[in-house]
Design an enzyme around this catalytic site. Structure first.
Site, PDB file in Angstrom:
ATOM      1  N   ASN A 106       0.704  -1.212   0.074  1.00  0.00           N
ATOM      2  CA  ASN A 106       0.059  -0.141   0.131  1.00  0.00           C
ATOM      3  C   ASN A 106       0.864   1.270  -0.084  1.00  0.00           C
ATOM      4  O   ASN A 106       0.470   2.246  -0.545  1.00  0.00           O
ATOM      5  CB  ASN A 106      -1.000  -0.095   1.271  1.00  0.00           C
ATOM      6  CG  ASN A 106      -1.754  -1.274   1.093  1.00  0.00           C
ATOM      7  OD1 ASN A 106      -2.207  -1.647   0.275  1.00  0.00           O
ATOM      8  ND2 ASN A 106      -2.504  -1.382   2.165  1.00  0.00           N
ATOM      9  N   GLU A 207      -2.191  -3.393  -5.603  1.00  0.00           N
ATOM     10  CA  GLU A 207      -3.945  -3.602  -5.257  1.00  0.00           C
ATOM     11  C   GLU A 207      -4.735  -2.492  -5.748  1.00  0.00           C
ATOM     12  O   GLU A 207      -5.247  -1.865  -4.836  1.00  0.00           O
ATOM     13  CB  GLU A 207      -3.628  -3.754  -3.868  1.00  0.00           C
ATOM     14  CG  GLU A 207      -3.179  -5.124  -3.452  1.00  0.00           C
ATOM     15  CD  GLU A 207      -3.333  -5.595  -1.853  1.00  0.00           C
ATOM     16  OE1 GLU A 207      -3.924  -4.761  -1.226  1.00  0.00           O
ATOM     17  OE2 GLU A 207      -2.965  -6.494  -1.467  1.00  0.00           O
ATOM     18  N   GLU A 326       2.001 -11.513  -2.597  1.00  0.00           N
ATOM     19  CA  GLU A 326       1.829 -11.279  -1.138  1.00  0.00           C
ATOM     20  C   GLU A 326       0.978 -12.682  -0.737  1.00  0.00           C
ATOM     21  O   GLU A 326       0.096 -12.791  -1.442  1.00  0.00           O
ATOM     22  CB  GLU A 326       1.018 -10.018  -0.905  1.00  0.00           C
ATOM     23  CG  GLU A 326       1.813  -8.847  -1.288  1.00  0.00           C
ATOM     24  CD  GLU A 326       1.027  -7.629  -0.658  1.00  0.00           C
ATOM     25  OE1 GLU A 326       0.120  -7.526   0.295  1.00  0.00           O
ATOM     26  OE2 GLU A 326       1.066  -6.407  -1.192  1.00  0.00           O
TER      27      GLU A 326
HETATM   28  O1  AHR Z   1       1.310  -6.812   3.465  1.00  0.00           O
HETATM   29  C1  AHR Z   1       0.610  -5.798   3.919  1.00  0.00           C
HETATM   30  C2  AHR Z   1      -0.413  -5.169   3.174  1.00  0.00           C
HETATM   31  O2  AHR Z   1      -1.186  -6.106   2.736  1.00  0.00           O
HETATM   32  C3  AHR Z   1       0.113  -4.567   1.746  1.00  0.00           C
HETATM   33  O3  AHR Z   1       0.773  -3.170   1.984  1.00  0.00           O
HETATM   34  C4  AHR Z   1      -0.963  -4.551   0.726  1.00  0.00           C
HETATM   35  O4  AHR Z   1      -0.692  -4.756  -0.590  1.00  0.00           O
HETATM   36  C5  AHR Z   1      -1.692  -5.790   1.292  1.00  0.00           C
HETATM   37  O5  AHR Z   1      -3.217  -5.541   1.319  1.00  0.00           O
END
Ligand code: AHR
Length: 536
Positions: A106, A207, A326
């Site tokens: 994020n 995202e 992720e």
């Molecule tokens: O990894 C934590 C957060 O999870 C990241 O910043 C984001 O991309 C996802 O929502």
């Protein structure tokens, strides 16, 4: 529903007619000596595909104490001349992590990369709107690339497609990868980095489908922006590979349509599409929680289908692969994070303390990535240090390995080569959200030189040990080198600063060759790594 009469006779439950009484009484018993069993058949010609070692990647975001207090703490007794913690570096080196995603997450959707280069004392402090903290910018692109080099890994760099766009992205590619004699590459040189960083893998934002994202976009908006950004980035350096943002989770209302639309715009300009997923055990239902890797598997298969649908629609010859950049368990810290003061610097944020059951699910998620190795070419355990991480640190103090460190370590070290496609015949169970969950979740990898086969297996059965009968077809003669086991009588056991070795693997498994097959007992709720070596 399992436990039909058929499966009861399948090696575990027996119906006994008690003839010692006048009445015929049906008694259901589960006998220790008739332990549950599973059969695994490995054949040298049943293959999934080659492992791309980048599936053992991880992730460092400017978030919480991942960077500041995690990898970087100049006042720490182990700090090197750049301020990086060497105790942490040593643990990361053990993992042989091939790639690390940076700087978000994020965070990247509001990041001005120019803030993080040049003289450190001139770098601005910024309000960081993704996590509501203060970013000091002490660490930026050059320092991170330097650190990555020291731990022997490649950087997967994400560009900001939230507040920024094509211009900032192409400038960053030029700054990082161009050899010299242009504005941005000369600027890099003037910052003391004469050689280009040569970053090969780039994420086109993060995202952007999520309303929480700084400058969230529709699929149309993102697709157009990603396409035009991809073009100019590749014009600056045609050797780079690009990852388009897929959905931030399969539960998103826009899931699948997002992927289809984004790929319609970007298909010929990108190489991968991303997947993200995090699981939790909010209702404390272990057997259901451990089945969540089946959801991950279904997610992967849906994204593969969507990629191939767009391929067909476009009559393209190109194949888009998957970057699962992720994935992890994330829920323990949710409540604590609501209490963090706004604009604090490097707070304790997303600091999940992982339990033994979390390590089992992480093991199954790694097995799932391997099972899909033909299409998943990159994956990042999110994240690496302190923030939902396998490694924890105390500021000024020790570093320790969380439970999830171990399945990640084992697969990264022993899971390289070609993934075999085993036939697994296992007892099954149903849980709240899943039906037909195999108690044994397993896969196997044969090394590049064909001299080692490693079987990874989780026994999800809450109560029963299971005997594995592993048939090796066509490989020649193998012997057991080691049977690593991670087990605990307490699914909630964790490793902490005070007790860092509370849950660690041992080599006490009983795998052995019997009549040419491998026989092993896998304990109820356990992670197993059975290493076989060719008899010379
Ligand atoms: O990894 C934590 C957060 O999870 C990241 O910043 C984001 O991309 C996802 O929502």
């Amino acid at each position: 529903m399992k436990k039909s009469i058929d499966s009861m006779f399948n090696g575990d439950y027996y119906i006994v007619i008690n003839i010692n009484t006048t009445e015929l009484i049906k008694t259901l018993i589960c006998r220790e000596d008739f332990m549950r069993s599973a059969k695994i058949i490995l054949n040298k010609d049943y293959l999934v595909g080659e492992v791309d070692k980048r599936i053992y990647g991880s992730f460092i975001e400017h978030l919480g104490r991942a960077v500041y207090g995690g990898i970087y703490e100049p006042s720490h007794p182990t700090a090197d001349k750049f301020g990086f913690r060497q105790d942490v570096k040593e643990m990361i080196k053990e993992l042989k992590m091939p790639i690390v995603r940076y700087p978000g997450g994020n965070f990247v959707s509001g990041y001005n990369w120019e803030d993080g280069v040049g003289a450190v004392d001139k770098r601005p402090r910024r309000t960081e709107l993704a996590w509501m903290t203060t970013e000091t910018n002490e660490i930026g692109t050059n320092e991170f690339c330097q650190w990555a080099k020291e731990v022997g890994t490649e950087v997967m760099m994400a560009v900001n497609l939230g507040t920024r766009g094509a211009d900032a992205a192409r400038n960053l590619v030029e700054y990082c990868n161009h050899p010299g004699d242009t504005y941005w590459s000369n600027l890099r040189k003037s910052h003391g980095y004469i050689q280009p960083h040569n970053i090969k893998t780039w994420c086109l934002g993060n995202e952007l489908d999520g309303p929480w994202q700084i400058c969230h976009k529709t699929a149309q908006e993102y697709g157009r922006l990603a396409c035009e950004t991809a073009k100019v980035m590749k014009w600056v350096d045609p050797t780079i590979e690009l990852v388009a943002c897929g959905s931030s989770g399969s539960g998103m209302a826009t899931f699948a349509q997002w992927e289809a639309t984004v790929l319609e715009h970007t298909y010929e300009h990108v190489d991968y599409i991303s997947l993200h997923t995090y699981y939790g055990n909010h209702d404390n239902n272990t057997s259901n929680f451990l089945a969540r890797s089946m959801d991950m598997d279904a997610f992967i298969k849906s994204v593969v289908s969507t990629c191939d649908y767009v391929k067909a629609k476009k009559h393209s010859k190109k194949k888009i692969n998957l970057s699962f950049d992720e994935w992890n368990v994330w829920f323990h810290s949710n409540n604590a994070d609501k209490k963090i003061d706004r604009w604090s610097i490097a707070p304790h944020q997303l600091e999940d303390e992982y339990t033994f059951e979390d390590a089992l699910l992480v093991g199954s998620m790694l097995i799932t990535l391997l099972k899909n190795a033909d299409r998943v070419k990159m994956a990042c355990l999110a994240q690496l240090v302190n923030v939902i991480a396998p490694i924890m640190t105390e500021n000024g103090g020790s570093a320790w390995k969380q439970t999830i460190f171990y399945p990640y370590l084992h697969t990264s070290i022993y899971g390289r080569g070609t993934v075999l496609n085993p036939i697994v015949k296992s007892p099954m169970y149903d849980s709240k959200d899943f039906t037909d969950v195999p108690c044994i979740d397993a896969t196997a990898v044969i090394s590049e030189d064909n001299n080692e086969i490693t079987l990874f297996a989780v026994n999800r059965d809450m109560e029963n040990n299971i005997t594995l009968d592993i048939e090796l077809n066509g490989f020649g003669k193998f012997e057991v080198v080691e049977h690593i086991v991670m087990e605990s009588s307490d699914v909630k056991a964790s490793n902490t600063k005070q007790n860092p070795n509370n849950v660690v693997p041992n080599s006490n498994g009983n795998a052995a060759i019997e009549d040419g097959n491998v026989k092993a007992t896998v304990k109820n709720l356990s992670w197993n790594v059975i290493r076989l070596g060719r008899v010379k």
